[in-house]
Enzyme design. Structure first.
Site, PDB file in Angstrom:
ATOM      1  N   ARG A  42     -10.055   7.322   4.108  1.00 10.06           N
ATOM      2  CA  ARG A  42      -9.236   6.050   3.335  1.00 10.06           C
ATOM      3  C   ARG A  42      -9.062   6.283   1.822  1.00 10.06           C
ATOM      4  O   ARG A  42      -8.154   5.940   1.406  1.00 10.06           O
ATOM      5  CB  ARG A  42     -10.031   4.824   3.800  1.00 10.06           C
ATOM      6  CG  ARG A  42      -9.528   3.955   5.173  1.00 10.06           C
ATOM      7  CD  ARG A  42     -10.634   3.267   5.590  1.00 10.06           C
ATOM      8  NE  ARG A  42     -11.023   2.390   4.884  1.00 10.06           N
ATOM      9  CZ  ARG A  42     -12.163   1.646   4.924  1.00 10.06           C
ATOM     10  NH1 ARG A  42     -13.174   2.181   5.477  1.00 10.06           N
ATOM     11  NH2 ARG A  42     -12.428   0.730   3.815  1.00 10.06           N
ATOM     12  N   ARG A  67     -18.262  -2.954   9.496  1.00 10.75           N
ATOM     13  CA  ARG A  67     -16.958  -2.754   9.857  1.00 10.75           C
ATOM     14  C   ARG A  67     -16.959  -1.372  10.378  1.00 10.75           C
ATOM     15  O   ARG A  67     -17.432  -0.522  10.020  1.00 10.75           O
ATOM     16  CB  ARG A  67     -16.084  -2.922   8.771  1.00 10.75           C
ATOM     17  CG  ARG A  67     -15.304  -4.108   8.360  1.00 10.75           C
ATOM     18  CD  ARG A  67     -14.433  -4.194   7.116  1.00 10.75           C
ATOM     19  NE  ARG A  67     -13.725  -3.026   6.904  1.00 10.75           N
ATOM     20  CZ  ARG A  67     -12.744  -3.220   5.735  1.00 10.75           C
ATOM     21  NH1 ARG A  67     -12.756  -3.892   4.865  1.00 10.75           N
ATOM     22  NH2 ARG A  67     -11.855  -2.193   5.713  1.00 10.75           N
ATOM     23  N   ARG A 122       0.757  -1.141   0.013  1.00 13.23           N
ATOM     24  CA  ARG A 122       0.011  -0.027  -0.023  1.00 13.23           C
ATOM     25  C   ARG A 122       0.882   1.246  -0.103  1.00 13.23           C
ATOM     26  O   ARG A 122       0.355   2.281  -0.079  1.00 13.23           O
ATOM     27  CB  ARG A 122      -0.960  -0.004   1.305  1.00 13.23           C
ATOM     28  CG  ARG A 122      -2.394  -0.117   1.222  1.00 13.23           C
ATOM     29  CD  ARG A 122      -2.968  -0.447   2.493  1.00 13.23           C
ATOM     30  NE  ARG A 122      -4.358  -0.065   2.195  1.00 13.23           N
ATOM     31  CZ  ARG A 122      -5.133  -1.112   2.496  1.00 13.23           C
ATOM     32  NH1 ARG A 122      -5.026  -2.360   2.482  1.00 13.23           N
ATOM     33  NH2 ARG A 122      -6.679  -0.666   2.355  1.00 13.23           N
TER      34      ARG A 122
HETATM   35  P1  ADP Z   1      -9.967  -1.511   2.380  1.00 11.86           P
HETATM   36  O1  ADP Z   1     -11.300  -1.749   2.168  1.00 11.86           O
HETATM   37  O2  ADP Z   1      -9.734   0.076   2.570  1.00 11.86           O
HETATM   38  O3  ADP Z   1      -9.176  -1.999   1.178  1.00 11.86           O
HETATM   39  P2  ADP Z   1      -8.455  -3.328   4.177  1.00 11.86           P
HETATM   40  O4  ADP Z   1      -9.548  -4.515   4.585  1.00 11.86           O
HETATM   41  O5  ADP Z   1      -7.482  -3.626   3.214  1.00 11.86           O
HETATM   42  O6  ADP Z   1      -9.272  -2.264   3.651  1.00 11.86           O
HETATM   43  O7  ADP Z   1      -7.494  -2.615   5.465  1.00 11.86           O
HETATM   44  C1  ADP Z   1      -8.184  -2.339   6.695  1.00 11.86           C
HETATM   45  C2  ADP Z   1      -7.213  -1.450   7.412  1.00 11.86           C
HETATM   46  O8  ADP Z   1      -6.190  -2.232   7.719  1.00 11.86           O
HETATM   47  C3  ADP Z   1      -6.488  -0.312   6.481  1.00 11.86           C
HETATM   48  O9  ADP Z   1      -7.377   0.870   6.560  1.00 11.86           O
HETATM   49  C4  ADP Z   1      -5.264  -0.046   7.337  1.00 11.86           C
HETATM   50  O10 ADP Z   1      -5.515   0.585   8.533  1.00 11.86           O
HETATM   51  C5  ADP Z   1      -5.084  -1.511   7.663  1.00 11.86           C
HETATM   52  N1  ADP Z   1      -4.136  -2.071   6.526  1.00 11.86           N
HETATM   53  C6  ADP Z   1      -4.434  -3.132   5.798  1.00 11.86           C
HETATM   54  N2  ADP Z   1      -3.480  -3.399   4.993  1.00 11.86           N
HETATM   55  C7  ADP Z   1      -2.448  -2.585   5.170  1.00 11.86           C
HETATM   56  C8  ADP Z   1      -1.233  -2.220   4.548  1.00 11.86           C
HETATM   57  N3  ADP Z   1      -0.680  -3.019   3.494  1.00 11.86           N
HETATM   58  N4  ADP Z   1      -0.602  -1.262   4.931  1.00 11.86           N
HETATM   59  C9  ADP Z   1      -0.923  -0.692   6.211  1.00 11.86           C
HETATM   60  N5  ADP Z   1      -2.230  -0.712   6.771  1.00 11.86           N
HETATM   61  C10 ADP Z   1      -2.910  -1.558   6.330  1.00 11.86           C
END
Ligand code: ADP
Length: 272
Positions: free
Chosen positions: A218, A207, A129
């Protein structure tokens, strides 16, 4: 962070991580690696709510490779008690990114557990990310292909707000019924809700980071920190752009076509 990688690479390279180091070319659509040698190492990129989890998990079943979503790893950690989970909860509920160090720790543990079970290859979802994460991943893995899923922003927001999880079976659903009219040359879009079976209906939860305010944050963070990762892989010739044309019934066959996997199941059956 580099010390984390050095530790991973030098003192404890699992066979799985060692396999990461095998060579590759950089064409996005070369044939699937022979599963006997090594399985696919793919990444799904895209804004929150775009459907990375949905399509990555479908492809993972089709290709028999693990679907590893760092968001799921973070949520698993949140469900345990302790100071780390309290810290993470605050970060996630603000819509911010968790530190690279924590993410690499969670990911290393997940890869090691998979390695112990004989897993090979992966479809990563929600990782990398940041450019830093992509650079570190480059040191240990040999990514074949990066799929960049795209959807208009007003639809992304509606989809995030409609997301639900069954608190019992853990499956993801979406109650949003999307119907956006086309205007100014932009096509309209419809997506039917993805409703749970009757027995999950009363157990649906939302969530805590899927509120309008947090989703907007986000998205802002995605554009600032994660969008550069698209360019990182584009410049390496590994990125496939995929504009979702609608819901799963329209998008899934088109995605398979874009990935040249539309006849994959027939070929597998023929080869068996
Ligand atoms: P989204 O629906 O935004 O794609 P995710 O389920 O992938 O959400 O991630 C939920 C949360 O977990 C993110 O908002 C972040 O806080 C954390 N997160 C997930 N993957 C990463 C990553 N690769 N680096 C940093 N934080 C992460």
């Amino acid at each position: 962070m580099s010390s984390l990688l050095t530790r991973t690479r030098l003192s404890n390279p699992s066979p799985f991580l060692r396999r990461f180091l095998s060579s590759t070319s950089s064409s996005p659509l070369r044939p699937l690696p022979n599963p006997v040698d090594r399985n696919v190492q793919w990444i799904f990129l895209g804004c929150p709510g775009v459907g990375k989890g949905t399509y990555a998990s479908r492809l993972s079943s089709l290709l028999s490779v693990p679907h590893i979503a760092t968001g799921d790893l973070v949520r698993d950690e949140l469900s345990s008690s302790g100071t780390l989970s309290d810290q993470l909860r605050e970060i996630v509920n603000r819509g911010e990114l968790v530190s690279d160090e924590i993410i690499f720790n969670l990911l290393s543990k997940r890869l090691a557990a998979g390695d112990a079970k004989g897993e090979s290859g992966f479809i990563l979802d929600g990782f990398p990310r940041t450019i830093n994460q992509a650079e570190i991943l480059k040191g240990v893995a040999d990514i074949d292909l990066v799929v960049n899923l795209k959807l208009r922003e007003d639809v992304l927001l509606e989809k995030c707000l409609g997301r639900r999880i069954c608190s019992q079976c853990g499956k993801n659903y979406n109650v949003a019924s999307i119907n956006v009219k086309g205007e100014n040359g932009r096509p309209g879009m419809s997506m039917a809700p993805l409703l749970p079976p009757q027995h999950c209906m009363s157990k649906l939860i939302t969530r805590s980071d899927d509120t309008e305010e947090v989703v907007k944050e986000r998205l802002r963070i995605y554009y600032e920190k994660s969008q550069p990762v698209e360019e990182y892989y584009r410049s390496q010739g590994k990125l496939i752009e995929f504009d979702l044309p609608g819901g799963i019934p329209e998008s899934w066959p088109k995605l398979l076509e874009a990935l040249k996997l539309d006849d994959y199941e027939e070929k597998q059956l023929a080869a068996a």
